[in-house]
Design an enzyme around this catalytic site. Sequence first.
Site, PDB file in Angstrom:
ATOM      1  N   HIS A 121       0.881  -1.171   0.000  1.00 37.42           N
ATOM      2  CA  HIS A 121       0.000   0.000   0.000  1.00 37.42           C
ATOM      3  C   HIS A 121       0.924   1.228   0.000  1.00 37.42           C
ATOM      4  O   HIS A 121       2.051   1.154   0.494  1.00 37.42           O
ATOM      5  CB  HIS A 121      -0.821  -0.075   1.297  1.00 37.42           C
ATOM      6  CG  HIS A 121      -1.857   0.972   1.475  1.00 37.42           C
ATOM      7  ND1 HIS A 121      -1.567   2.251   1.885  1.00 37.42           N
ATOM      8  CD2 HIS A 121      -3.206   0.926   1.328  1.00 37.42           C
ATOM      9  CE1 HIS A 121      -2.701   2.941   1.997  1.00 37.42           C
ATOM     10  NE2 HIS A 121      -3.708   2.165   1.654  1.00 37.42           N
ATOM     11  N   ASP A 198       3.663  -4.275   7.762  1.00 37.63           N
ATOM     12  CA  ASP A 198       2.393  -3.564   7.692  1.00 37.63           C
ATOM     13  C   ASP A 198       1.287  -4.594   7.935  1.00 37.63           C
ATOM     14  O   ASP A 198       0.981  -5.413   7.065  1.00 37.63           O
ATOM     15  CB  ASP A 198       2.258  -2.920   6.307  1.00 37.63           C
ATOM     16  CG  ASP A 198       0.900  -2.254   6.114  1.00 37.63           C
ATOM     17  OD1 ASP A 198       0.023  -2.410   6.970  1.00 37.63           O
ATOM     18  OD2 ASP A 198       0.736  -1.573   5.082  1.00 37.63           O
ATOM     19  N   GLN A 201      -4.040  -5.123   7.087  1.00 40.89           N
ATOM     20  CA  GLN A 201      -5.101  -5.964   6.532  1.00 40.89           C
ATOM     21  C   GLN A 201      -5.301  -7.274   7.278  1.00 40.89           C
ATOM     22  O   GLN A 201      -6.362  -7.878   7.186  1.00 40.89           O
ATOM     23  CB  GLN A 201      -4.818  -6.267   5.056  1.00 40.89           C
ATOM     24  CG  GLN A 201      -5.052  -5.079   4.139  1.00 40.89           C
ATOM     25  CD  GLN A 201      -6.502  -4.603   4.139  1.00 40.89           C
ATOM     26  OE1 GLN A 201      -7.431  -5.389   4.309  1.00 40.89           O
ATOM     27  NE2 GLN A 201      -6.691  -3.313   3.958  1.00 40.89           N
ATOM     28  N   LYS A 224      -9.896  -0.691  10.903  1.00 39.66           N
ATOM     29  CA  LYS A 224     -10.109  -1.856  10.024  1.00 39.66           C
ATOM     30  C   LYS A 224     -10.458  -3.101  10.827  1.00 39.66           C
ATOM     31  O   LYS A 224     -10.621  -4.179  10.269  1.00 39.66           O
ATOM     32  CB  LYS A 224      -8.858  -2.122   9.180  1.00 39.66           C
ATOM     33  CG  LYS A 224      -8.579  -1.031   8.137  1.00 39.66           C
ATOM     34  CD  LYS A 224      -7.405  -1.409   7.287  1.00 39.66           C
ATOM     35  CE  LYS A 224      -6.819  -0.251   6.511  1.00 39.66           C
ATOM     36  NZ  LYS A 224      -7.644   0.195   5.397  1.00 39.66           N
ATOM     37  N   CYS A 361      -5.004   2.624  -3.440  1.00 37.31           N
ATOM     38  CA  CYS A 361      -3.791   3.157  -2.783  1.00 37.31           C
ATOM     39  C   CYS A 361      -2.612   2.207  -2.967  1.00 37.31           C
ATOM     40  O   CYS A 361      -1.777   2.045  -2.054  1.00 37.31           O
ATOM     41  CB  CYS A 361      -4.017   3.412  -1.294  1.00 37.31           C
ATOM     42  SG  CYS A 361      -5.171   4.727  -0.974  1.00 37.31           S
TER      43      CYS A 361
HETATM   44  C1  LIG Z   1      -2.179  -2.746   3.660  1.00 38.81           C
HETATM   45  C2  LIG Z   1      -2.503  -1.374   4.156  1.00 38.81           C
HETATM   46  N1  LIG Z   1      -1.551  -0.665   4.754  1.00 38.81           N
HETATM   47  C3  LIG Z   1      -1.771   0.565   5.235  1.00 38.81           C
HETATM   48  C4  LIG Z   1      -3.009   1.152   5.117  1.00 38.81           C
HETATM   49  C5  LIG Z   1      -3.197   2.517   5.639  1.00 38.81           C
HETATM   50  O1  LIG Z   1      -4.127   2.541   6.683  1.00 38.81           O
HETATM   51  P1  LIG Z   1      -4.613   3.926   7.245  1.00 38.81           P
HETATM   52  O2  LIG Z   1      -5.241   4.654   6.090  1.00 38.81           O
HETATM   53  O3  LIG Z   1      -5.596   3.569   8.290  1.00 38.81           O
HETATM   54  O4  LIG Z   1      -3.424   4.632   7.742  1.00 38.81           O
HETATM   55  C6  LIG Z   1      -4.037   0.459   4.491  1.00 38.81           C
HETATM   56  C7  LIG Z   1      -5.356   1.073   4.306  1.00 38.81           C
HETATM   57  O5  LIG Z   1      -6.132   0.673   3.454  1.00 38.81           O
HETATM   58  C8  LIG Z   1      -3.776  -0.845   3.998  1.00 38.81           C
HETATM   59  O6  LIG Z   1      -4.722  -1.569   3.397  1.00 38.81           O
END
Ligand SMILES: Cc1ncc(COP(=O)(O)O)c(C=O)c1O
Length: 408
Positions: A121, A198, A201, A224, A361
Amino acid sequence: MTIETIKKEFPIFSRRINGKPLVYLDNASTSQKPSAVLDALTNFYTTSNANIHRGIHTLSEEATERYEATRKSVARFINAAVAEEIVFTKNCTESINLVARTWGHASIRRGDHILVSALEHHANLIPWQELARKKHAKLFVIPLTSSFELDMEAYDKLLSRKTKIVCVTTQSNVIGTRPPMKEMIKKAHAVGARVMVDGAQSVGHQRTDVVSMGCDFFAFSAHKMLGPTGVGVLYADYDILETLQPFLYGGDMVTSVEREHAVYRDAPWRFEAGTPNIADVVAFRAAIEFLEEIGMDTIESHDARCVAAAREALAGFARVRVFAPESGASCVAFTVDGIHPHDVATIFNSEGVAIRSGLHCAEPLVKDLGVPALSRMSFYLYNTMEDVAVARQALEKVFRIFSLTSNP
Ligand SMILES: Cc1ncc(COP(=O)(O)O)c(C=O)c1O
């Protein structure tokens, strides 16, 4: 609890969208919130609202206790050794930026290598691009195989003593790929590199154990995983965390302040300058308890059933291409040949079905997949087989509207 009982805990499902019952298949963007979380939020504001860590009156002590209780719950939930390894931020994005700006700033030198996976992402890509640019380091990408898994042979070749950090997601937000985390982390550590995981998900969808995974940093967002927006978590091994300099400066992160300099608190409070998002952190605990009550293994197998049913439903359509690896979890990305994903999502919405369409994203990943954009259905603990059936009917409507034949 049956899925129907679980669904009843989420007031939003009494809503209708375009006259149809809401079918929410955009869980990878954000999850819906159970009454327990909404009640915890109202309860905090109506019974214990005060600032934390700085008052000696009853309300401030209660607020501090409730805020710190969530830290302990988060630590337990991801099996961190101690609650002090948990830093509250505003989201996963901020947690990753914190690592890039503190650890990265102190540790990356000219010519060092930073590895990111092709699945990332933007939140786990752009902070590392920026760090590489500022420090004249080199950014390398671990590519995908043709079956949408990370290419482990390429990873082995990219890893070297020059690698200082490997940045990888536990689960792709676009195609659901789950890289082999333990193996990747072990190999990174063998060359002396740190690993930024990260977990956005996966953390609300499968059991997380940061100790057995062996990661150095693990980031995620509360929203999430049934929690409120505005709360992120950074887990870091305490031996690393205590060496890092603050990310933001101001009130509540200091032990003493002179005109010319200040002494900072220990981690994690050193990283939580200013008034944090107290109420939402407090309510986040109710989300964790809700997930724990249902059980992460139950949630993981429920997700897998939804994904299998969705893949089966999509398989019946000509012109539909599914982007799903063997390890794919919680979501199904697809395209309909000749129809833009935004049109697909608009028609789904007309049937009350919320799906995501676009670049998710993760623009470089979508480009690697060779498509301009994708539609994505993403599932969670309240989705039913009926939801999948309604999504299938919405897809039939897409074919009807565009006068396409759906049969192979
Ligand atoms: C894999 C992953 N990493 C990071 C993020 C970023 O999360 P946030 O927008 O809550 O900071 C997302 C959000 O969709 C995501 O799917």
